[in-house]
Design a protein around this motif. Structure first.
Motif, short mmCIF file in Angstrom:
data_model
loop_
_atom_site.label_atom_id
_atom_site.label_comp_id
_atom_site.label_asym_id
_atom_site.label_seq_id
_atom_site.Cartn_x
_atom_site.Cartn_y
_atom_site.Cartn_z
N ILE A 121 0.84 -1.21 0.00
CA ILE A 121 0.00 0.00 0.00
C ILE A 121 0.87 1.25 0.00
CG2 ILE A 121 -1.64 1.35 1.39
CD1 ILE A 121 -2.78 -1.47 2.26
N LEU A 122 1.87 1.28 0.86
CA LEU A 122 2.73 2.47 0.92
C LEU A 122 3.52 2.66 -0.37
CD1 LEU A 122 3.92 2.28 4.63
CD2 LEU A 122 2.21 3.80 3.63
N ASP A 123 3.96 1.57 -1.00
CA ASP A 123 4.67 1.69 -2.27
C ASP A 123 3.76 2.27 -3.36
OD1 ASP A 123 7.02 0.74 -1.16
OD2 ASP A 123 6.74 -1.31 -1.91
N VAL A 124 2.51 1.85 -3.37
CA VAL A 124 1.55 2.39 -4.34
C VAL A 124 1.32 3.87 -4.07
CG1 VAL A 124 -0.87 2.32 -5.08
CG2 VAL A 124 0.44 0.20 -4.88
N LEU A 125 1.17 4.23 -2.81
CA LEU A 125 0.92 5.62 -2.46
C LEU A 125 2.09 6.53 -2.82
CD1 LEU A 125 -0.89 5.21 0.97
CD2 LEU A 125 -1.89 5.88 -1.21
N LYS A 126 3.31 6.00 -2.88
CA LYS A 126 4.49 6.82 -3.20
C LYS A 126 4.60 7.14 -4.68
CE LYS A 126 7.87 4.40 -1.52
NZ LYS A 126 9.13 3.90 -0.95
N GLN A 127 3.92 6.39 -5.53
CA GLN A 127 4.04 6.59 -6.97
C GLN A 127 3.60 8.00 -7.36
OE1 GLN A 127 1.87 3.42 -8.89
NE2 GLN A 127 3.08 1.86 -7.89
N GLY A 128 4.49 8.70 -8.08
CA GLY A 128 4.18 10.03 -8.58
C GLY A 128 4.25 11.14 -7.54
N LYS A 129 4.75 10.83 -6.36
CA LYS A 129 4.82 11.84 -5.29
C LYS A 129 6.16 12.56 -5.33
CE LYS A 129 0.92 10.62 -3.31
NZ LYS A 129 -0.22 10.87 -4.10
N SER A 130 6.19 13.74 -4.73
CA SER A 130 7.42 14.52 -4.62
C SER A 130 8.33 13.86 -3.59
CB SER A 130 7.09 15.94 -4.17
OG SER A 130 6.68 15.95 -2.82
N PRO A 131 9.64 14.20 -3.62
CA PRO A 131 10.55 13.64 -2.61
C PRO A 131 10.10 13.94 -1.18
CG PRO A 131 11.81 14.66 -4.38
CD PRO A 131 10.35 14.98 -4.62
N ILE A 137 5.78 9.61 3.71
CA ILE A 137 5.24 8.24 3.65
C ILE A 137 6.21 7.27 4.33
CG2 ILE A 137 4.71 6.32 2.07
CD1 ILE A 137 3.54 8.51 0.15
N GLU A 138 7.50 7.47 4.11
CA GLU A 138 8.50 6.61 4.76
C GLU A 138 8.48 6.79 6.28
OE1 GLU A 138 10.22 4.06 3.68
OE2 GLU A 138 9.33 4.32 1.71
N LYS A 139 8.20 8.01 6.71
CA LYS A 139 8.10 8.27 8.15
C LYS A 139 6.90 7.51 8.73
CE LYS A 139 8.30 11.95 11.53
NZ LYS A 139 8.47 13.36 11.77
N VAL A 140 5.80 7.50 7.99
CA VAL A 140 4.62 6.74 8.42
C VAL A 140 4.96 5.25 8.47
CG1 VAL A 140 2.29 6.02 7.76
CG2 VAL A 140 2.93 8.42 7.64
N ARG A 141 5.70 4.78 7.46
CA ARG A 141 6.10 3.37 7.43
C ARG A 141 6.89 3.03 8.71
NH1 ARG A 141 7.36 -0.13 2.75
NH2 ARG A 141 7.32 1.77 1.50
N SER A 142 7.82 3.90 9.07
CA SER A 142 8.62 3.68 10.27
C SER A 142 7.76 3.66 11.52
CB SER A 142 9.69 4.76 10.41
OG SER A 142 10.61 4.69 9.36
N LEU A 143 6.80 4.59 11.59
CA LEU A 143 5.90 4.64 12.75
C LEU A 143 5.06 3.37 12.85
CD1 LEU A 143 4.67 8.35 12.54
CD2 LEU A 143 6.20 7.36 14.26
N VAL A 144 4.57 2.91 11.71
CA VAL A 144 3.75 1.69 11.70
C VAL A 144 4.59 0.51 12.18
CG1 VAL A 144 2.59 0.04 10.18
CG2 VAL A 144 2.13 2.48 9.94
N GLN A 145 5.82 0.42 11.71
CA GLN A 145 6.68 -0.68 12.14
C GLN A 145 6.98 -0.61 13.62
OE1 GLN A 145 9.91 -0.32 9.32
NE2 GLN A 145 8.88 -1.62 7.83
N MET A 146 7.18 0.61 14.13
CA MET A 146 7.42 0.77 15.57
C MET A 146 6.19 0.34 16.37
SD MET A 146 9.74 4.21 16.10
CE MET A 146 8.30 5.15 16.44
#
Length: 95
Positions: free
Chosen positions: A66-76, A82-91
């Protein structure tokens, strides 16, 4: 437009994720709109707890897809968020 909001859910890589889970994500995204970063963490933690107790938790693979799909076409900058959210979810999951 409502159909534009759901375009990412039609991505073929998400075809094996339950439609109810994707709908839940759309609902969470709507509820989270306009929240500051400070408000977002408690909101996400409460949502994760509620979904887990309701039996709608996402596997690590589903979350990553889901996060990889959401990153498509996004600015850096958006990708970094999104990566910060991924880290939070993993924590939160303790992985």
């Amino acid at each position: 437009m409502e159909s534009n909001k759901q375009d990412w859910t039609s991505d073929p890589s998400l075809k094996n994720i339950d439609a109810a889970k994707l709908q839940m994500l759309l609902s969470l995204a709507e509820q989270g709109k306009g929240k500051s970063q400070k408000e977002l963490l408690p909101f996400l933690m409460a949502a994760a707890s509620k979904s887990k107790s309701g039996g709608n938790s996402f596997s690590k693979e589903e979350t990553n897809l889901i996060l990889d799909v959401l990153k498509q076409g996004k600015s850096p900058e958006e990708i970094a968020r999104i990566e910060k959210v991924r880290s939070l979810v993993q924590m939160m999951k303790g992985t």
